[in-house]
Design an enzyme around this catalytic site. Structure first.
Site, PDB file in Angstrom:
ATOM      1  CG  ASP A   8      -0.205  -0.235   2.502  1.00  0.00           C
ATOM      2  OD1 ASP A   8       1.240   0.235   2.803  1.00  0.00           O
ATOM      3  OD2 ASP A   8      -1.092   0.290   3.613  1.00  0.00           O
ATOM      4  CG  ASP A  29       1.647   3.179   5.069  1.00  0.00           C
ATOM      5  OD1 ASP A  29      -0.075   2.639   4.802  1.00  0.00           O
ATOM      6  OD2 ASP A  29       2.749   2.010   4.110  1.00  0.00           O
ATOM      7  CG  ASP A  86      -3.460   2.348   5.609  1.00  0.00           C
ATOM      8  OD1 ASP A  86      -4.605   2.048   4.503  1.00  0.00           O
ATOM      9  OD2 ASP A  86      -2.836   1.691   5.678  1.00  0.00           O
TER      10      ASP A  86
HETATM   11  N1  DCT Z   1       2.132   1.188  11.564  1.00  0.00           N
HETATM   12  C1  DCT Z   1       1.147   1.953  12.875  1.00  0.00           C
HETATM   13  N2  DCT Z   1      -0.283   1.375  13.657  1.00  0.00           N
HETATM   14  C2  DCT Z   1      -1.296   1.002  12.466  1.00  0.00           C
HETATM   15  C3  DCT Z   1      -1.033   0.386  10.827  1.00  0.00           C
HETATM   16  C4  DCT Z   1       0.728   0.220  10.953  1.00  0.00           C
HETATM   17  O1  DCT Z   1       1.232   2.027  13.401  1.00  0.00           O
HETATM   18  N3  DCT Z   1      -2.889   0.869  12.648  1.00  0.00           N
HETATM   19  C5  DCT Z   1       2.392   1.093  11.580  1.00  0.00           C
HETATM   20  C6  DCT Z   1       3.957   0.074  10.932  1.00  0.00           C
HETATM   21  C7  DCT Z   1       4.678   0.477   9.902  1.00  0.00           C
HETATM   22  C8  DCT Z   1       3.464   1.108   9.503  1.00  0.00           C
HETATM   23  O2  DCT Z   1       2.689   1.624  10.430  1.00  0.00           O
HETATM   24  C9  DCT Z   1       2.685   1.052   7.304  1.00  0.00           C
HETATM   25  O3  DCT Z   1       2.885   0.088   7.612  1.00  0.00           O
HETATM   26  P1  DCT Z   1       1.898  -1.218   6.739  1.00  0.00           P
HETATM   27  O4  DCT Z   1       1.670  -0.253   5.180  1.00  0.00           O
HETATM   28  O5  DCT Z   1       1.397  -2.434   7.234  1.00  0.00           O
HETATM   29  O6  DCT Z   1       3.312  -1.493   6.140  1.00  0.00           O
HETATM   30  P2  DCT Z   1       4.604  -1.733   5.295  1.00  0.00           P
HETATM   31  O7  DCT Z   1       6.100  -1.199   6.203  1.00  0.00           O
HETATM   32  O8  DCT Z   1       4.469  -0.249   4.750  1.00  0.00           O
HETATM   33  O9  DCT Z   1       5.070  -2.355   4.171  1.00  0.00           O
HETATM   34  P3  DCT Z   1       3.914  -1.984   2.619  1.00  0.00           P
HETATM   35  O10 DCT Z   1       5.588  -1.886   1.945  1.00  0.00           O
HETATM   36  O11 DCT Z   1       4.060  -3.907   2.934  1.00  0.00           O
HETATM   37  O12 DCT Z   1       2.844  -1.968   3.272  1.00  0.00           O
HETATM   38 MG    MG Z   2       2.581   0.766   3.471  1.00  0.00          MG
END
Ligand code: DCT
Ligand code: MG
Length: 477
Positions: A310, A312, A403
């Site tokens: 995703d 973020d 997100d």
């Molecule tokens: N996070 C957080 N609280 C949440 C969800 C996520 O603090 N409810 C944090 C943890 C890692 C970061 O945000 C991003 O989450 P992901 O998108 O799941 O992880 P990523 O490292 O970006 O992995 P990906 O590359 O697969 O998106």
């Molecule tokens: Mg991510």
């Protein structure tokens, strides 16, 4: 691998045209792909073959010994393996039998992506005489599973089962070689009938465990489907995505409907280029009403990853309090691009006392910022390397999971640190703050007992913790 003399006569052979006339020098990758025409159809197979070859993939017209990846579309594992068996496939130990999603992801990435369990079309285990591939790849998982089962039976005072699982676990742990097939396990029968019973346990557990866990992986790969729903569907007897889609008795949430609708796009990875293009859309939407809004890509991309599941974002305004209502405004600016969204608003303002009253473990995964899980439509023309590209369904856009998190400026550095991940790094940092410093770190702040330690930047937070600053690229561990 393939015993040709016994192969049944092929009723109808469609010629696979190779418009690009691939020479060895055009091939960029070692992987050797065979596309199964069954259910895919010859036209689509030709199209995919040519697409793959243009991108430097080696795609074979026939199933031969060189093939490393067998790709099928619309076939259930049962059907596909029956089809392979009919072709007298002997040893599949080094061949990945995968769903079309592996191929489409590889096409998008421009390179063969690694095969993950969600891609695999696993041999229907209940019909399995030889569990070679499964047992060898699952040895470690099984050890843990056996330990859990042993504990379970110990708790239930079933000494026989407890012992069987304990032994199964130690048998696996003690092996100094890789198990390639069921016979290798039989060779361990040095303890007589008891060990044989343990092997039976391993075998039966593999059967149940694999079929079950593969489906859990598959179902939970749908956006909006968690373990509970996956289990419900599994118990209902559903065994594939097609069966889930066709079951009229199921009531899907809006999130699950979106998850199914954009499934192929969502399970394929997002590239850094795509993330940047989505970033521009979000920035434009924010800046239309607040030119000073800060929009930052966090998560894996901030850590320098080239692909993610995703994108973020942390969005905020320089003035504390001005971020209230920002999310709604951003969403309303994203007109045709917004395919799905589920905002999370908290009616009560976030307070330190409230957060401090919760346990640190809870705080690891939740925060009280306004946020939104969305799916955005990204036109391919906005991604420079994909400008004239249509995907295999002729679609000129891709659905991307996004997100959006909106912290107030005074929490910005903490939110940025928390959402930059990795999850493991965050867990370790919080544990360190808690155990070594007796402080509480979360996405809102850092608390030394009851005092809030302010921070404008991530560097300030590291300094409060007495740690050397780590660049996001060093937080992947
Ligand atoms: N996070 C957080 N609280 C949440 C969800 C996520 O603090 N409810 C944090 C943890 C890692 C970061 O945000 C991003 O989450 P992901 O998108 O799941 O992880 P990523 O490292 O970006 O992995 P990906 O590359 O697969 O998106
Ligand atoms: Mg991510």
């Amino acid at each position: 691998m393939f015993a040709k003399p016994h192969a049944p006569p092929v009723k109808k052979r469609q010629k696979v045209t190779n418009s690009s006339n691939v020479s060895e020098s055009d091939i960029k990758f070692q992987e050797v792909i065979f596309l199964v025409e069954r259910k895919m159809g010859s036209t689509r197979r030709n199209f995919l073959t040519n697409l793959g070859r243009r991108k430097g993939f080696r795609i074979e017209d026939s199933l031969n010994n060189a093939v490393t990846h067998i790709v099928a579309e619309g076939n259930s594992p049962d059907e596909l393996w029956k089809w392979l068996q009919d072709r007298n496939v002997k040893d599949m130990t080094d061949v990945a039998v995968v769903d079309i999603s592996w191929f489409t992801e590889s096409m998008r990435a421009g390179t063969p992506v690694s095969v993950e369990s969600r891609h695999r079309l696993v041999y229907p285990t209940y019909k399995m005489g030889n569990i070679s591939v499964i047992v060898s790849s699952l040895c470690f998982i099984m050890q843990d599973a056996f330990d859990v089962l042993a504990e379970h039976f110990e708790f239930n005072e079933n000494k026989g089962h407890c012992l069987a699982f304990m032994r199964a676990s130690s048998v696996l742990k003690s092996l100094s070689y890789t198990i390639r097939n069921y016979r290798d396990l039989e060779g361990l029968a040095c303890l007589g009938p008891q060990t044989k019973a343990v092997i039976q346990v391993i075998r039966h557990c593999c059967v149940i465990f694999i079929s079950c866990s593969q489906l859990y992986f598959l179902f939970t790969s749908i956006f909006g489907v968690g373990l509970k729903t996956a289990e419900k569907w599994y118990r209902k007897g559903l065994r594939s995505l097609d069966e889930v889609k066709a079951d009229t008795s199921l009531r899907f949430t809006k999130m699950q409907k979106a998850g199914l609708l954009y499934y192929d796009d969502i399970i394929s990875s997002v590239s850094w280029e795509e993330a940047k293009a989505v970033g521009q859309i979000v920035k434009d939407a924010c800046r239309r009403f607040d030119p000073d809004a800060a929009v930052v890509i966090t998560g894996g991309f901030r850590r320098g990853k080239e692909f993610g599941h995703d994108v973020d974002f942390i969005i905020t305004t320089p003035e504390n309090g001005k971020e209230v209502g920002l999310l709604q405004k951003v969403l309303s600016e994203l007109t045709y691009q917004l395919l799905y969204h589920r905002p999370h608003s908290f009616s009560h303002p976030y307070s330190i006392a409230q957060v401090c009253s919760e346990s640190p473990t809870n705080l690891m995964s939740m925060d009280h910022f306004e946020k939104c899980f969305a799916i955005l439509k990204l036109k391919k023309e906005l991604v420079s390397s994909k400008q004239s590209e249509k995907d295999i369904n002729g679609k000129d856009w891709k659905a991307i999971r996004v997100d959006l998190v909106i912290p107030p400026m005074n929490c910005y550095a903490f939110a940025l640190l928390g959402w930059s991940g990795s999850r493991q790094f965050e867990r370790d940092l919080r544990r360190y703050a808690n155990v070594e410093k007796k402080m509480l770190l979360d996405n809102h702040g850092l608390y030394d007992k009851t005092t809030f330690l302010s921070a404008k930047t991530e560097e300030d937070i590291f300094a409060h913790l007495g740690l050397e600053y780590l660049d996001p690229s060093e937080r992947n561990a």
